[in-house]
Design a protein around this motif. Sequence first.
Motif, mmCIF file in Angstrom:
data_model
loop_
_atom_site.group_PDB
_atom_site.id
_atom_site.type_symbol
_atom_site.label_atom_id
_atom_site.label_comp_id
_atom_site.label_asym_id
_atom_site.label_seq_id
_atom_site.Cartn_x
_atom_site.Cartn_y
_atom_site.Cartn_z
ATOM 1 N N ILE A 67 4.397 11.533 5.514
ATOM 2 C CA ILE A 67 3.882 12.771 5.625
ATOM 3 C C ILE A 67 3.411 13.231 7.174
ATOM 4 O O ILE A 67 3.770 14.198 7.407
ATOM 5 C CB ILE A 67 2.880 13.055 4.412
ATOM 6 N N ARG A 68 2.580 12.281 7.722
ATOM 7 C CA ARG A 68 2.080 12.432 8.934
ATOM 8 C C ARG A 68 3.249 12.740 10.165
ATOM 9 O O ARG A 68 3.402 13.627 10.959
ATOM 10 C CB ARG A 68 1.222 11.401 9.600
ATOM 11 N N GLY A 112 15.226 12.824 2.035
ATOM 12 C CA GLY A 112 13.854 12.974 2.321
ATOM 13 C C GLY A 112 13.226 14.218 2.172
ATOM 14 O O GLY A 112 11.881 14.106 2.057
ATOM 15 N N GLN A 113 13.926 15.172 2.361
ATOM 16 C CA GLN A 113 13.289 16.664 2.096
ATOM 17 C C GLN A 113 12.656 16.918 0.480
ATOM 18 O O GLN A 113 11.677 17.304 0.531
ATOM 19 C CB GLN A 113 14.329 17.704 2.375
ATOM 20 N N ARG A 114 13.779 16.387 -0.359
ATOM 21 C CA ARG A 114 13.190 16.492 -1.623
ATOM 22 C C ARG A 114 11.968 15.565 -1.984
ATOM 23 O O ARG A 114 11.087 16.080 -2.589
ATOM 24 C CB ARG A 114 14.302 16.057 -2.646
ATOM 25 N N TYR A 115 12.054 14.298 -1.343
ATOM 26 C CA TYR A 115 10.659 13.449 -1.491
ATOM 27 C C TYR A 115 9.520 14.210 -0.814
ATOM 28 O O TYR A 115 8.389 14.103 -1.309
ATOM 29 C CB TYR A 115 11.199 12.057 -0.843
ATOM 30 N N PHE A 116 9.797 14.630 0.399
ATOM 31 C CA PHE A 116 8.515 14.972 0.956
ATOM 32 C C PHE A 116 7.883 16.463 0.301
ATOM 33 O O PHE A 116 6.670 16.523 0.085
ATOM 34 C CB PHE A 116 8.863 15.642 2.331
ATOM 35 N N GLU A 117 8.870 17.102 -0.347
ATOM 36 C CA GLU A 117 8.172 18.379 -1.131
ATOM 37 C C GLU A 117 7.359 17.776 -2.257
ATOM 38 O O GLU A 117 6.479 18.396 -2.643
ATOM 39 C CB GLU A 117 9.451 19.452 -1.536
ATOM 40 N N LYS A 118 7.825 16.679 -2.988
ATOM 41 C CA LYS A 118 7.087 16.120 -4.074
ATOM 42 C C LYS A 118 5.921 15.526 -3.661
ATOM 43 O O LYS A 118 4.837 15.570 -4.540
ATOM 44 C CB LYS A 118 8.042 15.185 -4.804
ATOM 45 N N VAL A 119 5.674 14.725 -2.421
ATOM 46 C CA VAL A 119 4.514 14.065 -2.186
ATOM 47 C C VAL A 119 3.685 14.690 -1.167
ATOM 48 O O VAL A 119 2.492 14.127 -1.016
ATOM 49 C CB VAL A 119 5.038 12.608 -1.718
ATOM 50 N N ARG A 120 3.860 15.770 -0.633
ATOM 51 C CA ARG A 120 3.188 16.438 0.539
ATOM 52 C C ARG A 120 1.769 16.705 -0.056
ATOM 53 O O ARG A 120 0.783 16.766 0.945
ATOM 54 C CB ARG A 120 3.738 17.631 1.020
ATOM 55 N N GLY A 127 6.186 16.244 13.560
ATOM 56 C CA GLY A 127 7.597 16.132 14.109
ATOM 57 C C GLY A 127 7.991 14.777 14.857
ATOM 58 O O GLY A 127 9.199 14.997 15.310
ATOM 59 N N SER A 128 7.125 14.039 15.161
ATOM 60 C CA SER A 128 7.997 12.682 15.788
ATOM 61 C C SER A 128 7.024 11.421 15.359
ATOM 62 O O SER A 128 5.884 11.535 14.922
ATOM 63 C CB SER A 128 7.962 12.539 17.150
ATOM 64 N N ILE A 129 7.474 10.479 15.428
ATOM 65 C CA ILE A 129 6.869 9.050 15.155
ATOM 66 C C ILE A 129 5.686 8.796 16.239
ATOM 67 O O ILE A 129 4.590 8.361 16.018
ATOM 68 C CB ILE A 129 7.984 7.787 15.106
ATOM 69 N N ALA A 130 5.790 9.058 17.561
ATOM 70 C CA ALA A 130 5.088 9.108 18.485
ATOM 71 C C ALA A 130 3.850 9.912 18.183
ATOM 72 O O ALA A 130 2.680 9.322 18.334
ATOM 73 C CB ALA A 130 5.483 9.294 19.854
ATOM 74 N N ALA A 131 3.791 11.173 17.877
ATOM 75 C CA ALA A 131 2.845 12.056 17.532
ATOM 76 C C ALA A 131 2.046 11.507 16.282
ATOM 77 O O ALA A 131 0.742 11.913 16.413
ATOM 78 C CB ALA A 131 3.365 13.561 17.234
ATOM 79 N N ALA A 132 2.922 11.090 15.246
ATOM 80 C CA ALA A 132 2.119 10.718 14.243
ATOM 81 C C ALA A 132 1.342 9.432 14.291
ATOM 82 O O ALA A 132 0.281 9.374 13.965
ATOM 83 C CB ALA A 132 3.230 10.378 13.004
ATOM 84 N N ASP A 185 0.830 -1.232 0.081
ATOM 85 C CA ASP A 185 0.117 -0.137 0.102
ATOM 86 C C ASP A 185 0.820 1.342 0.066
ATOM 87 O O ASP A 185 1.211 1.812 1.053
ATOM 88 C CB ASP A 185 -0.918 0.036 1.346
ATOM 89 N N LEU A 186 1.323 1.695 -1.282
ATOM 90 C CA LEU A 186 2.412 2.727 -1.346
ATOM 91 C C LEU A 186 1.799 3.850 -0.896
ATOM 92 O O LEU A 186 2.568 4.699 -0.037
ATOM 93 C CB LEU A 186 3.093 2.857 -2.811
ATOM 94 N N LEU A 187 0.430 4.432 -1.339
ATOM 95 C CA LEU A 187 -0.163 5.738 -0.901
ATOM 96 C C LEU A 187 -0.308 5.479 0.638
ATOM 97 O O LEU A 187 -0.066 6.885 1.365
ATOM 98 C CB LEU A 187 -1.690 5.738 -1.385
#
Length: 300
Positions: free
Chosen positions: A11-12, A62-70, A17-22, A2-4
Amino acid sequence: MDLLGLIGTFIRVVENGSIAAAARAKGMSPAAVSQSLSRLEAHLGVRLLSRTTRSMILTESGQRYFEKVRHIPHDIDLASEAAARESKPQGPLCIATTAAFGRHVLAPLMPAFKAAYPGIVTELISTDRNVDHRLEGVDVSIRIEAQLSDQLIARKIVSLPFIFCAAPAYLARAGIPQHPDELSRHACLVFRYPTDGRFLPWTFMVNGQPVSARLNPAFISDDIDIIARIAVNGGGVARLASFVARPLIEQGLLVPLLQSDPTDGIDMASLPMDIYACVNERSALNSKVRAFIQFLEESI
């Protein structure tokens, strides 16, 4: 894979800001969120987040990927909303209903339903027997509580009152009952449930206490409209659904009985008739069935 879903979790994590918060935001465990991130990184072949026990920062990749998928989750929501607006339910819809409810309530509403959903072709099966959804191709059935089955998923859509009533000529001859206990001295017009032969009980709440009237059956029928006709012609006291009784009361053909009387301090009401929409499984709640149930709730 489930790539999406993996992208949404990534993204979450970044946005929270953290795994726990997400994990809290998505209702997942931190371990499950961490595993999702690892699967996404393995799929991409790059490290997206630099994680330590105290911090978490995006790598350059990760930054580049985040900007493309956010934007992806938001675009998916917009596409879903557009599809819902632009498409109308269509195709055949088979509805089974009790005979009286179909005749007095559903039939008058069908032209308005057709106008709202012109692409739906409706078939209405009007019967008091228990229909088999699968064998008879029924999409949704409208049932009273006595018809409910463990094999069906039921949703209550409305509660409608019962009205006890009799013709003026009968009341002039036999007197007016003031309490459910007095019904045993009156001619009662009783509905026999066609599937199992039971009499549907005449139950009241009197000053907060349930009271079941002892019946004196004078006439018995499995057709509520026959009972209504007998009542109109002076045959006795009938217990009719409001959608059957009210037009006859408004015409002066029947008189309502056994209602609350504040002057006497009596709080009295017949237990209502609960109406349910039933499907054989959750997957049967398609757009046509949902549209019909919503229309019925709003119309009634």
